[in-house]
Design an enzyme around this catalytic site. Structure first.
Site, short mmCIF file in Angstrom:
data_model
loop_
_atom_site.label_atom_id
_atom_site.label_comp_id
_atom_site.label_asym_id
_atom_site.label_seq_id
_atom_site.Cartn_x
_atom_site.Cartn_y
_atom_site.Cartn_z
N GLU A 193 0.83 -1.20 0.00
CA GLU A 193 0.00 0.00 0.00
C GLU A 193 0.87 1.26 0.00
O GLU A 193 0.59 2.22 -0.74
CB GLU A 193 -0.93 0.01 1.22
CG GLU A 193 -1.88 -1.16 1.28
CD GLU A 193 -1.35 -2.33 2.09
OE1 GLU A 193 -2.15 -2.96 2.80
OE2 GLU A 193 -0.12 -2.60 2.01
N GLY A 244 14.58 -39.80 6.19
CA GLY A 244 14.34 -41.19 5.87
C GLY A 244 13.06 -41.72 6.49
O GLY A 244 12.24 -40.97 7.02
#
Length: 344
Positions: A58, A276
């Protein structure tokens, strides 16, 4: 659709495009765009947020418009902020500039910044919300999730053969998938601000855990995702995760909730889980996986490690059910993206 509604939607789509401008840092701030429209629907000025410490969208649009901002409609992808941080509150800046109406897509989920709509209305500014909110939330999905849930959004990535193996039994297979899939993994890494593996993966594979292959050149260390190692075992001080290519954090715990709390405190919003089977199972059991990206190679091994460890599920009715959002072919491999059912 009326001509005014059409002008507003076009402006909001432009604001979303501005917010998604390449090169803007992933966090900790959201991506925001703003377009100022004159009463006849023509564009007066536009702006977007370029990262923490820079003018908000803005403010950038107001600066570009100058005195022409008076009487305009501000079309913004996120509710104007209502607090003073590194920059001043956007709601007050819009009021002082004489903006007559504000149309924004998504309410601000950050309690420290929310309340801009109320401040604007109290000053006599017309406020409308909800235009293209779904698109705005998608643009900032990790940032929104982190503020709404108090932890990072977690994407679990794994590669597997058709029979669910993540590697050969003799440990000889470095890659399950082909080059196109591996490049896609780096593209996804680049969309996250943290990458996690367990100590087992570090000790076994010595990964670097950086974004490389999906870009024209490697990201500099300050723009790389945070490398996170989870587990209590020591890792080599001369390993690749200890080089200067990116920051590394070793969290000596096996608890996913503790890991996510530590990352949230560091303002990390999107965790890319590459660990893993044991790490994956821990996050799944804790209910801390929000998206699954599986790369499936058209191979059969018949033996070797699985992609995920024991989950304690003995009945098909209790299986973790994913809602598939995308299926894509990458070279010879298939990428499947889904979310656990019931998640937003």
């Amino acid at each position: 659709m009326s001509s005014e509604a059409g002008s507003l939607e076009r402006a909001m789509r432009r604001a979303l495009d501005l917010a998604a401008t390449p090169g803007v840092p992933l966090g900790p701030n959201p991506r925001v765009g703003c377009v100022l429209l004159a009463p006849d629907g023509t564009e007066v000025a536009e702006g977007f947020h370029r990262g923490a410490g820079t003018p908000h969208a803005e403010a950038a649009a107001l600066a570009a418009a100058g005195d022409a901002a008076r009487g305009t409609t501000a079309v913004v992808t996120l509710e104007p902020c209502n607090h003073t941080g590194r920059t001043g509150p956007c709601a007050q800046a819009l009021i002082e500039a004489g903006v007559s109406r504000v149309v924004f897509a998504q309410p601000d989920p950050n309690p420290e910044a929310a309340g801009g709509a109320q401040t604007l209305r109290a000053a006599g500014v017309t406020v409308e919300l909800g235009l293209l909110e779904r698109e705005a939330r998608r643009l900032n999905r990790a940032w929104t999730f982190a503020h709404e849930h108090g932890r990072p959004f977690v994407t679990w990535k794994f590669a597997t053969t058709l029979d669910g193996r993540s590697g050969a039994a003799d440990g000889s297979s470095r890659w399950i998938t082909g080059e196109a899939a591996r490049r896609d993994v780096h593209r996804l890494r680049a969309s996250c601000d943290a990458i996690l593996v367990g100590t087992g993966t570090v000790l076994r594979d010595d990964p670097e855990l950086t974004v490389r292959d999906a870009l024209d050149q490697p990201l500099p260390p300050e723009l790389q995702p945070l490398r996170v190692i989870m587990g209590t075992r020591d890792v080599p001080a001369d390993g690749r995760t200890s080089n200067g290519a990116a920051e590394t954090l070793h969290l000596r715990t096996h608890e996913p909730v503790e890991v996510l709390a530590a990352l949230h405190a560091r303002e990390r919003q999107h965790l890319f889980l590459e660990g893993g089977p044991t790490v994956a199972a821990a996050f799944l059991a804790a209910g801390c996986i929000d998206e699954v990206v599986a790369y499936v190679a058209p191979k059969l091994l018949g033996a070797g490690p699985h992609a995920v460890g024991e989950l304690g599920i003995g009945n098909i009715a209790d299986a973790l059910d994913l809602e598939v959002e995308d299926v894509s072919v990458l070279g010879h491999d298939v990428r499947i993206t889904g979310r656990p059912r019931g998640r937003n």
